[in-house]
Design a protein around this motif. Structure first.
Motif, PDB file in Angstrom:
ATOM      1  N   GLY A 113       0.816  -1.211   0.000  1.00 13.34           N
ATOM      2  CA  GLY A 113       0.000   0.000   0.000  1.00 13.34           C
ATOM      3  C   GLY A 113       0.846   1.256   0.000  1.00 13.34           C
ATOM      4  N   ALA A 114       1.940   1.243   0.775  1.00 15.65           N
ATOM      5  CA  ALA A 114       2.808   2.415   0.841  1.00 15.65           C
ATOM      6  C   ALA A 114       3.490   2.665  -0.506  1.00 15.65           C
ATOM      7  CB  ALA A 114       3.848   2.235   1.943  1.00 15.65           C
ATOM      8  N   VAL A 115       3.916   1.588  -1.174  1.00 18.11           N
ATOM      9  CA  VAL A 115       4.551   1.748  -2.493  1.00 18.11           C
ATOM     10  C   VAL A 115       3.553   2.324  -3.493  1.00 18.11           C
ATOM     11  CG1 VAL A 115       5.530   0.501  -4.460  1.00 18.11           C
ATOM     12  CG2 VAL A 115       6.283  -0.042  -2.131  1.00 18.11           C
ATOM     13  N   ALA A 116       2.327   1.801  -3.485  1.00 17.16           N
ATOM     14  CA  ALA A 116       1.301   2.323  -4.391  1.00 17.16           C
ATOM     15  C   ALA A 116       1.015   3.790  -4.097  1.00 17.16           C
ATOM     16  CB  ALA A 116       0.023   1.494  -4.268  1.00 17.16           C
ATOM     17  N   ALA A 117       0.971   4.149  -2.791  1.00 20.70           N
ATOM     18  CA  ALA A 117       0.731   5.545  -2.415  1.00 20.70           C
ATOM     19  C   ALA A 117       1.888   6.428  -2.872  1.00 20.70           C
ATOM     20  CB  ALA A 117       0.547   5.650  -0.902  1.00 20.70           C
ATOM     21  N   ALA A 118       3.118   5.915  -2.770  1.00 17.57           N
ATOM     22  CA  ALA A 118       4.278   6.696  -3.205  1.00 17.57           C
ATOM     23  C   ALA A 118       4.230   6.949  -4.711  1.00 17.57           C
ATOM     24  CB  ALA A 118       5.562   5.959  -2.829  1.00 17.57           C
ATOM     25  N   ARG A 119       3.807   5.953  -5.461  1.00 17.84           N
ATOM     26  CA  ARG A 119       3.714   6.138  -6.920  1.00 17.84           C
ATOM     27  C   ARG A 119       2.638   7.156  -7.279  1.00 17.84           C
ATOM     28  NH1 ARG A 119       4.270  -0.356  -8.179  1.00 17.84           N
ATOM     29  NH2 ARG A 119       6.548  -0.446  -7.965  1.00 17.84           N
ATOM     30  N   ARG A 120       1.510   7.099  -6.551  1.00 19.05           N
ATOM     31  CA  ARG A 120       0.463   8.106  -6.811  1.00 19.05           C
ATOM     32  C   ARG A 120       0.959   9.502  -6.441  1.00 19.05           C
ATOM     33  NH1 ARG A 120      -2.669   3.997  -4.405  1.00 19.05           N
ATOM     34  NH2 ARG A 120      -2.717   5.138  -2.435  1.00 19.05           N
ATOM     35  N   ALA A 121       1.660   9.601  -5.314  1.00 18.54           N
ATOM     36  CA  ALA A 121       2.175  10.906  -4.885  1.00 18.54           C
ATOM     37  C   ALA A 121       3.219  11.435  -5.860  1.00 18.54           C
ATOM     38  CB  ALA A 121       2.770  10.787  -3.480  1.00 18.54           C
ATOM     39  N   ALA A 122       4.038  10.544  -6.393  1.00 19.94           N
ATOM     40  CA  ALA A 122       5.061  10.970  -7.351  1.00 19.94           C
ATOM     41  C   ALA A 122       4.426  11.524  -8.617  1.00 19.94           C
ATOM     42  CB  ALA A 122       5.978   9.796  -7.688  1.00 19.94           C
ATOM     43  N   ALA A 123       3.348  10.877  -9.074  1.00 15.76           N
ATOM     44  CA  ALA A 123       2.659  11.350 -10.278  1.00 15.76           C
ATOM     45  C   ALA A 123       1.967  12.686 -10.030  1.00 15.76           C
ATOM     46  CB  ALA A 123       1.645  10.303 -10.730  1.00 15.76           C
ATOM     47  N   ALA A 124       1.506  12.890  -8.786  1.00 17.34           N
ATOM     48  CA  ALA A 124       0.778  14.127  -8.467  1.00 17.34           C
ATOM     49  C   ALA A 124       1.715  15.289  -8.144  1.00 17.34           C
ATOM     50  CB  ALA A 124      -0.162  13.872  -7.286  1.00 17.34           C
ATOM     51  N   ASP A 125       2.951  15.000  -7.718  1.00 19.43           N
ATOM     52  CA  ASP A 125       3.895  16.060  -7.318  1.00 19.43           C
ATOM     53  C   ASP A 125       5.258  15.755  -7.940  1.00 19.43           C
ATOM     54  OD1 ASP A 125       5.322  18.069  -6.104  1.00 19.43           O
ATOM     55  OD2 ASP A 125       5.254  17.203  -4.087  1.00 19.43           O
ATOM     56  N   LEU A 126       5.372  16.023  -9.218  1.00 18.30           N
ATOM     57  CA  LEU A 126       6.598  15.680  -9.940  1.00 18.30           C
ATOM     58  C   LEU A 126       7.811  16.429  -9.399  1.00 18.30           C
ATOM     59  CD1 LEU A 126       5.228  15.567 -13.616  1.00 18.30           C
ATOM     60  CD2 LEU A 126       5.773  13.646 -12.102  1.00 18.30           C
ATOM     61  N   SER A 127       7.630  17.709  -9.054  1.00 15.34           N
ATOM     62  CA  SER A 127       8.774  18.487  -8.562  1.00 15.34           C
ATOM     63  C   SER A 127       9.217  17.992  -7.192  1.00 15.34           C
ATOM     64  CB  SER A 127       8.413  19.972  -8.506  1.00 15.34           C
ATOM     65  OG  SER A 127       7.307  20.183  -7.627  1.00 15.34           O
ATOM     66  N   GLY A 128       8.257  17.666  -6.306  1.00 19.43           N
ATOM     67  CA  GLY A 128       8.613  17.146  -4.988  1.00 19.43           C
ATOM     68  C   GLY A 128       9.308  15.805  -5.080  1.00 19.43           C
ATOM     69  N   PHE A 129       8.826  14.977  -5.991  1.00 18.63           N
ATOM     70  CA  PHE A 129       9.445  13.664  -6.157  1.00 18.63           C
ATOM     71  C   PHE A 129      10.843  13.795  -6.750  1.00 18.63           C
ATOM     72  CE2 PHE A 129      10.091   9.758  -8.772  1.00 18.63           C
ATOM     73  CZ  PHE A 129      10.150   8.841  -7.709  1.00 18.63           C
ATOM     74  N   ALA A 130      11.023  14.763  -7.617  1.00 17.70           N
ATOM     75  CA  ALA A 130      12.335  14.954  -8.246  1.00 17.70           C
ATOM     76  C   ALA A 130      13.414  15.279  -7.217  1.00 17.70           C
ATOM     77  CB  ALA A 130      12.257  16.061  -9.295  1.00 17.70           C
ATOM     78  N   ARG A 131      13.020  15.900  -6.083  1.00 21.40           N
ATOM     79  CA  ARG A 131      13.991  16.239  -5.034  1.00 21.40           C
ATOM     80  C   ARG A 131      14.241  15.080  -4.078  1.00 21.40           C
ATOM     81  NH1 ARG A 131      10.728  20.877  -5.318  1.00 21.40           N
ATOM     82  NH2 ARG A 131       9.552  20.237  -3.456  1.00 21.40           N
ATOM     83  N   SER A 132      13.485  14.000  -4.237  1.00 23.99           N
ATOM     84  CA  SER A 132      13.606  12.852  -3.335  1.00 23.99           C
ATOM     85  C   SER A 132      14.753  11.950  -3.757  1.00 23.99           C
ATOM     86  CB  SER A 132      12.300  12.050  -3.336  1.00 23.99           C
ATOM     87  OG  SER A 132      12.461  10.804  -2.688  1.00 23.99           O
ATOM     88  N   MET A 133      15.334  11.240  -2.808  1.00 28.72           N
ATOM     89  CA  MET A 133      16.363  10.265  -3.127  1.00 28.72           C
ATOM     90  C   MET A 133      15.784   9.081  -3.898  1.00 28.72           C
ATOM     91  SD  MET A 133      17.045   8.596   0.665  1.00 28.72           S
ATOM     92  CE  MET A 133      18.127   7.299   0.048  1.00 28.72           C
ATOM     93  N   LEU A 134      14.444   9.030  -3.982  1.00 30.75           N
ATOM     94  CA  LEU A 134      13.789   7.971  -4.747  1.00 30.75           C
ATOM     95  C   LEU A 134      13.788   8.260  -6.239  1.00 30.75           C
ATOM     96  CD1 LEU A 134      10.705   7.365  -2.427  1.00 30.75           C
ATOM     97  CD2 LEU A 134      12.526   5.713  -2.882  1.00 30.75           C
ATOM     98  N   ALA A 135      13.969   9.499  -6.623  1.00 32.65           N
ATOM     99  CA  ALA A 135      13.926   9.880  -8.037  1.00 32.65           C
ATOM    100  C   ALA A 135      15.018   9.145  -8.800  1.00 32.65           C
ATOM    101  CB  ALA A 135      14.100  11.387  -8.188  1.00 32.65           C
ATOM    102  N   GLY A 136      14.629   8.555  -9.917  1.00 28.54           N
ATOM    103  CA  GLY A 136      15.588   7.838 -10.743  1.00 28.54           C
ATOM    104  C   GLY A 136      15.820   6.409 -10.336  1.00 28.54           C
ATOM    105  N   ALA A 137      15.291   6.009  -9.180  1.00 25.67           N
ATOM    106  CA  ALA A 137      15.440   4.624  -8.725  1.00 25.67           C
ATOM    107  C   ALA A 137      14.134   3.872  -8.962  1.00 25.67           C
ATOM    108  CB  ALA A 137      15.799   4.590  -7.245  1.00 25.67           C
TER     109      ALA A 137
END
Length: 679
Positions: free
Chosen positions: A197-221
């Motif tokens: 559930g957390a992974v699915a939520a992270a993917r939804r959040a990444a799609a909704a906040d591209l700039s915030g996700f881009a600053r995360s250490m998760l970006a590109g992984a």
């Protein structure tokens, strides 16, 4: 020294090892992917069940030989009842299927005593000090799903049927946008706050906040549970925010448990939570402080949550400790299977065949009576009646429903070759002598005629033959059932479809050859029994058999596979779930039932709108439902309105304690059961 072979079956990983009671440790631990839905997404529940059973037999059998042990303990990721049955396993095989008698299957195939418990029940034993006056605690696992167990006064609190400890299926989001759960429900805690559930939520959040996700250490992984846990452990703001959103729901559940039964100690385990580590406990405790726990001080709230041991051996060690303190019982001698109720089931001839059909009988006669079981609704208490179900062409006899009218009384049989509980008898239904001989041999007290041919298109092509088969079979039945209750299943096609509804007093005007054939069958029965006219019957049935699927099954299989489905726009019906048809049919075998009864669902609905609701229930794009004119579909020979109303049904249902579900309830219940085997 006593050693046991122990197995932990998870939604993702199966572990097997050897538990040494002298050292309270496991060794020879081997890990492998579970042969379930995580590895084979899309496989039907029965197929996954067979895969998991086969894997357990192979893996446990080899381990027993390797360890030289004679007892097997299994921790299983799903509820387990007192009889060792698994009623559901959402993280292993997804949507609910038929209960699996897993313990008995393994005992029979391995020949050793088997103790089978839920994985959390086993894991709780790792934290138990037998014989000590131990404080009650709640164990919560956060992995591919979420589960819990409460251990109090020396035992895990569970209902004998296995209910309890499924906190992951508590509905915490009631919004229309709630995310789907593996079990088929929506808004469940496990779908929101588990590792998946957390992974699915992270993917939804990444799609909704591209700039915030881009600053995360998760970006590109690759965004998976391992990466998300590592980012949260490192304090990554994006990952932490995702985790906090889910943990507020878990914290709400904990405060409810505390308020209800006063549990103050919560041990958190599971692959995802332990991968995040101490930060997981910190974030959860922060959420508890924000909510507050009635009567507890901030210091006491700080002491509520602790992490479990930092390994994945909880189920293995717990199963071993459980076996040490409550040894498995010896393998019992095989118990004779109780005789099954007598059900004779005659399949209709296929197009191109003569009048020959196949009769299938269940159970055996004794002293001129068929052994049944407890009487169901619509029966006199203590009645020893059996039923003869004739024909498989209509959907009502197409499957044995999950919900039965009274304990032990099956209402229909599944027309599938190879069933060991069915006896097969070849029969020419146009031969009155042969029909009489079969009835005499089975000696039923009730007969349900659900005979075909029911292929509307074939009946249009062969109207004379269809009419003769229906009429002759019905007449032969009526002649052989003297003194027995007889129910003939008929159709809404005996009306021309001009009116939006037709009750028992509406004059008949058959719309097609199938309706005319059924009307001749009704008249052949005469006063010998009850005619039960049924509107469109629906439910799960196997795909891939070459058989024309009912509308619900056709739509659900295609939509679930992401395939578009063409549906007629402007053809109206009052559909009824097959289990409800079966329940009403059994009740209609009682004395005093009217000679004519209509059974239609409470909702009059356009097939296209019905398909839209099926798509919504599955959570698939509405665009997969393609509306086309009625004339372009296989339903072209059907009336515009195939709807039944009744002046008698409401009183009948009330008298027998039954109800007929509407379209939304029917869809919800069927999708919760899961998709059956497709062959």
């Amino acid at each position: 020294m006593t050693a046991y072979t122990v197995v932990d079956v998870g939604g993702t990983t199966l572990r097997v090892g050897r538990y040494d009671s002298a050292t309270d440790r496991v060794d020879d631990v081997r890990r492998m992917p579970t042969e379930g839905m995580d590895r084979y997404p899309g496989d039907p529940v029965p197929v996954l069940q067979r895969r998991v059973v086969g894997q357990l037999v192979e893996v446990a059998g080899a381990a027993l030989a390797r360890h030289g042990t004679r007892h097997l303990g299994i921790a299983f990721a799903g509820p387990v009842d007192a009889a060792g049955r698994v009623p559901a396993a959402p993280t292993v095989w997804g949507r609910r299927g038929d209960p699996l008698p897993l313990r008995d299957l393994l005992r029979q195939r391995l020949g050793v005593p088997v103790t089978l418990v839920n994985d959390l029940t086993a894991a709780a034993w790792r934290y138990v000090d037998p014989g000590a006056d131990q404080e009650a605690f709640c164990l919560i696992t956060v992995s591919s799903g979420i589960g819990n167990k409460v251990f109090r006064s020396g035992e895990v609190l569970l209902h004998p049927d296995g209910h309890g400890g499924e906190l992951g299926h508590w509905t915490c989001d009631l919004s229309p946008q709630a995310v789907p759960c593996d079990c088929g429900g929506r808004g469940h805690l496990g779908a929101i706050a588990s590792g998946r559930g957390a992974v699915a939520a992270a993917r939804r959040a990444a799609a909704a906040d591209l700039s915030g996700f881009a600053r995360s250490m998760l970006a590109g992984a690759e965004l998976d549970a391992v990466a998300l846990a590592a980012a949260a452990r490192a304090g990554d703001p994006f990952a932490t925010g995702v985790l906090r959103d889910g943990l507020r729901h878990l914290a709400t559940a904990i405060t409810a448990i505390f308020a209800a039964i006063g549990i103050r100690r919560y041990v958190i385990m599971g692959g995802f939570a332990l991968a995040v580590g101490p930060r997981y406990a910190t974030l959860l405790t922060e959420a508890l402080h924000r909510l507050g726990c009635f009567g507890l001080t901030p210091t006491e709230i700080d002491e509520m949550v602790v992490l479990g041991e930092p390994d994945d051996d909880h189920g293995l060690i717990g199963a071993g400790r459980l076996l040490t303190h409550t040894p498995a019982t010896p393998v019992p001698h095989p118990t004779p299977v109780p005789p099954l109720p007598a059900i004779l089931h005659l399949s209709p001839p296929k197009p191109g065949q003569k009048g020959e059909t196949t009769a299938r009988s269940r159970g055996r006669a004794r002293r001129g009576r068929a052994e049944t079981g407890t009487a169901g609704r619509g029966r006199r208490a203590g009645s020893d009646r059996g039923e003869w179900v004739r024909g498989a062409g209509g959907r009502a006899a197409g499957r044995r429903p999950r919900r039965e009218c009274g304990a032990g009384l099956p209402t229909a049989a599944r027309p599938r070759p190879g069933r060991p509980d069915l006896r097969w008898i070849r029969l020419d239904v146009t031969d009155p002598v042969a029909c009489a001989e079969v009835v005499d041999r089975v000696a039923p007290d009730g007969v349900v005629a659900v005979h075909g041919p029911s292929d509307v298109t074939w009946c249009e092509a062969e109207p004379g033959r269809a009419a003769r088969l229906h009429e002759t079979a019905a007449a032969n039945l009526a002649a052989t059932t003297a003194g027995r209750r007889l129910v003939l299943i008929s159709t809404d096609n005996v009306f021309d479809g001009r009116a939006p509804g037709n009750d028992e007093d509406t004059p008949v005007a058959p719309a097609n050859a199938y309706g005319r054939a059924k009307l001749r069958a009704e008249r052949a029965i005469g006063t010998a029994g009850t005619v039960l006219r049924v509107s469109l019957v629906y439910g799960w049935e196997p795909a891939g058999t070459g058989k024309w699927l009912n509308f619900f099954a056709k739509c659900a299989y295609a939509l679930r596979a992401g395939e578009p489905v063409e549906v007629p726009d402007g053809q109206w019906t009052t559909p009824v779930p097959v289990d409800d048809v079966a329940a009403v049919t059994v009740a209609a075998l009682a004395d005093g039932v009217p000679d004519l009864l209509h059974l239609g669902g409470p909702d009059r609905i356009n097939r296209a709108d019905w398909a839209d609701r099926i798509a919504a229930g599955l959570g698939v794009p509405a665009g997969l439902v393609v509306r086309v004119p009625l004339a372009r579909t296989r339903y072209a020979s059907r009336p515009v309105n195939t709807c039944l109303t009744s002046t008698r049904l409401a009183g009948f249902l009330e008298e027998h304690g039954l109800r007929v579900r509407g379209v939304d309830d029917g869809i919800r219940d069927l999708l919760a059961q899961g998709v059956p085997c497709t062959s």
